[in-house]
Motif scaffolding. Structure first.
Motif, PDB file in Angstrom:
ATOM      1  N   ASP A 166       0.880  -1.427  -0.385  1.00  0.00           N
ATOM      2  CA  ASP A 166       0.213   0.508   0.073  1.00  0.00           C
ATOM      3  C   ASP A 166       0.770   0.937   0.230  1.00  0.00           C
ATOM      4  N   GLY A 377      -8.444  -3.198  -3.084  1.00  0.00           N
ATOM      5  CA  GLY A 377      -8.614  -2.147  -1.966  1.00  0.00           C
ATOM      6  C   GLY A 377      -7.791  -1.168  -1.418  1.00  0.00           C
ATOM      7  N   ARG A 378      -6.491  -1.410  -2.833  1.00  0.00           N
ATOM      8  CA  ARG A 378      -5.051  -0.380  -2.441  1.00  0.00           C
ATOM      9  C   ARG A 378      -5.310   0.858  -3.725  1.00  0.00           C
ATOM     10  N   ARG A 379      -4.866   1.913  -2.872  1.00  0.00           N
ATOM     11  CA  ARG A 379      -5.186   3.274  -3.811  1.00  0.00           C
ATOM     12  C   ARG A 379      -3.680   3.084  -4.496  1.00  0.00           C
ATOM     13  N   ARG A 422      -7.065   6.716  -7.712  1.00  0.00           N
ATOM     14  CA  ARG A 422      -8.665   6.056  -6.306  1.00  0.00           C
ATOM     15  C   ARG A 422      -7.699   4.494  -6.329  1.00  0.00           C
ATOM     16  N   THR A 423      -8.734   3.638  -6.532  1.00  0.00           N
ATOM     17  CA  THR A 423      -8.258   2.606  -5.982  1.00  0.00           C
ATOM     18  C   THR A 423      -8.680   1.743  -7.028  1.00  0.00           C
TER      19      THR A 423
END
Ligand code: SF4
Length: 466
Positions: A166, A377-379, A422-423
Motif C-alpha cells: 500500500d 482496495g489499494r489506492r 482511486r483504487t
C-alpha cells in the motif's frame, strides 16, 4: 539462506569468471540480529524455536551499532538484515536499516510479517533502496499456520505484505515448500498476484537447522517447476516467481571466491549461511575477520567437510550441520557453545492429510477473497505524464520522470485514468460498466494484470489515502 539476489550472486562468483580471490573488502554483509522468533516452524533453518526457548543471548544493541559502522567503513554496498524475527528488536532493527539506507546501501529486511504495523510500514516506506522479504507458506490460513506453528500467522503475514505494498515498498515473498503445501503452490502464486506482489521465491526446505533433525522434506521438483511456469504464463512478465536451485557448490576448489560475510547473533563471523565455519568474532573487528576469510576460505578443513555434498538436501547429513551444530572456528576467537538441548520447543505436528488428493487445504475461497479485497482496495497515484492518441481508445503516454514512452491499449488507458487517485477496485468497476457483457472474474483479472503492468513501468504507484 534468504538474501538479496544480487548479494547471493556476488557471494560466490562463478568459477572461471576471473575472480579467484575474494575482493579486498566485502561487497555485502548479512546480519542475523537475533536468535529469537515468535513462530515455531519445524523447518526453521536458523533453529530459532530452540534458541527462543533456551533464551540464547544475542549481541547487544551497541555491539550491533558498531558492527554496522564497521561494515560501512569497509565499504559494503548491500546488506541483509535477518535472524528472525528481528522485528522482535524493532527499535534496533529500524535504526540499523535507516542508517544503512541513509548511506546508500541496498538493504533487504527479512520478516515473517507478524510485527509489521502501519507505523513500521510508514517508516520503511521512507527508505530508498529497501526490499522487504516476507514469508508465506500456504494458500490458506490453515496451511500457513500449521507450517508456522502459531494461529493467526497467515493473517499477519498477508496484512504485512498489504501494508507494505500500500505504501509502495518493494516486497519479495519467500514461500518455503514442504510436502504439506506443495500441491497448493499454484493457488498461492495466484493469490500473491491478486494481492499485488511481483516477486516470489519458491524455496523447497533446505535441511539445515531444525529441518536437519527431521526426515521427509522431499518435494516434487518437476511439479514445482510446472506450477511456476504455469503462473508465469497466466499472469504475464510483470509477475516473476522463481524456483530456488537444488544444487550447491560448497567445495572451495569448485566455487568462486566469497565476496560477502555473515554475522550471527552470537557475534561469530562466517562466510555465509551454508558453511558452518567461523573466522572470528565481531569483537575482534570486522576488518580482521574479513582478512581471515580472504586468507582461509580455501582451508582444507572446508574441503573435507564439503566433500560429497552437491545438493542442498544433502546438507543435513554433513559432518557439521549449519545452524544445528556449533560453528567450527577456523580462525580467530571461537564463540562460546550454546546449549539448546533440553530446551525443546513445541513444534507443529505434521499432518500429512492436507497433501492427499481430494483433501481441501482449508478455506481456499475465504483466503482468496481476503487477498483479493486487499489487492483491489489499494489506492494509487499516477506519475506525471503527457499523453496523446485516443484512436480506438489507444493512447501514447510519455513519462515526464524518466522520458520513456508507452503505447497503451484501450483497457490500459482506462485503468490508468481510473486508478489514479482511486483504487484498483474503482478501475475494475469502471471497466465493468463499459463492458457489462464480460464476466466479473475476467474484468478483475484484466484490471490486476494492467495495474501490475502500470506499476512496473512506474506510470502509477501505490499511495495510502492519507
Ligand atoms: S522459519 Fe519460522 S521459526 Fe524460523 S525464523 Fe522464520 S518464522 Fe521464525
Amino acid at each position: 539462506l534468504i538474501q538479496t539476489p544480487s548479494v547471493a550472486r556476488r557471494r560466490r562468483r562463478p568459477a572461471g569468471s576471473g575472480r579467484t580471490r575474494p575482493p579486498e573488502r566485502p561487497i555485502g554483509i548479512k546480519l542475523e540480529l537475533t536468535h529469537a522468533c515468535n513462530l515455531r516452524c519445524d523447518f526453521c533453518y536458523t533453529d530459532s524455536p530452540r534458541h527462543t526457548v533456551a533464551r540464547t543471548a544475542d549481541l547487544s544493541d551497541d555491539a550491533w551499532r558498531l558492527v554496522v559502522e564497521q561494515a560501512l567503513e569497509l565499504g559494503i554496498v548491500e546488506a541483509v538484515i535477518t535472524g528472525r524475527d528481528q522485528l522482535l528488536r524493532a527499535p534496533l532493527t529500524l535504526e540499523l536499516v535507516e542508517r544503512l539506507c541513509a548511506e546508500g546501501v541496498g538493504v533487504t529486511l527479512n520478516t515473517n510479517g507478524w510485527f509489521v504495523s502501519a507505523a513500521i510500514a510508514d517508516r520503511l516506506a521512507r527508505l530508498p533502496g529497501l526490499t522487504v522479504d516476507v514469508s508465506v507458506d500456504g494458500a490458506t490460513a490453515e496451511l500457513h499456520d500449521a507450517a508456522r506453528g502459531v494461529p493467526g500467522s497467515w493473517r499477519r503475514a498477508i496484512e504485512a505484505i498489504a501494508l507494505l505494498l500500500d505504501r509502495g515498498v518493494k516486497v519479495v515473498v519467500v514461500h518455503v515448500v514442504t510436502p504439506l503445501n506443495e500441491r497448493w503452490v499454484g493457488e498461492l502464486l495466484e493469490q500473491l498476484w491478486l494481492l499485488g506482489v511481483g516477486l516470489v521465491r519458491v524455496t523447497p526446505v533446505v535441511t539445515v537447522g531444525a529441518a536437519s533433525r527431521e526426515r521427509g522434506w522431499k518435494t516434487d521438483r518437476r511439479a514445482l517447476e510446472r506450477a511456476v511456469a504455469e503462473s508465469r504464463r497466466r499472469f504475464g512478465d510483470d509477475f516473476r516467481p522463481t524456483l530456488h536451485g537444488e544444487f550447491v557448490a560448497l567445495l572451495p576448489r569448485r566455487t568462486a571466491a566469497p565476496a560477502s560475510m555473515l554475522v550471527r547473533p552470537s557475534g561469530a563471523v562466517l562466510i555465509d549461511s551454508l558453511h558452518p565455519f567461523s573466522f572470528g568474532r565481531v569483537g575482534e573487528g570486522l576488518a580482521a575477520c574479513w582478512e581471515r576469510i580472504v586468507a582461509g576460505w580455501r582451508s582444507p578443513e572446508i574441503d573435507v567437510w564439503a566433500r560429497g555434498i552437491t545438493r542442498l538436501d544433502q546438507l543435513g547429513s554433513a559432518p557439521t550441520v549449519p545452524y544445528a551444530d556449533l560453528e567450527r572456528a577456523l580462525a580467530g576467537e571461537a564463540v562460546a557453545p550454546v546449549a539448546t538441548r533440553g530446551h525443546e520447543p513445541s513444534l507443529p505436528r505434521r499432518d500429512r492429510r492436507s497433501n492427499e488428493p481430494g483433501v481441501a487445504p482449508g478455506d481456499l475461497a475465504a483466503a482468496r477473497a481476503r487477498v483479493l479485497e486487499r489487492g483491489l482496495g489499494r489506492r494509487y497515484v499516477g506519475a506525471p505524464i503527457r499523453w496523446s492518441g485516443d484512436r480506438d481508445g489507444e493512447r501514447v503516454v510519455r513519462s515526464i520522470d524518466d522520458g520513456r514512452t508507452w503505447r497503451l491499449n484501450a483497457t490500459a488507458g482506462l485503468v490508468l485514468e481510473q486508478v489514479s487517485g482511486r483504487t484498483a477496485g474503482d478501475a475494475a468497476g469502471a471497466l465493468a460498466a463499459l463492458h457489462p457483457e464480460v464476466p466479473r472474474e475476467r474484468i478483475v483479472a484484466d484490471t490486476i494484470r494492467t495495474v501490475h503492468w502500470l506499476t512496473t513501468r512506474r506510470l502509477v504507484r501505490a499511495a495510502p489515502a492519507s
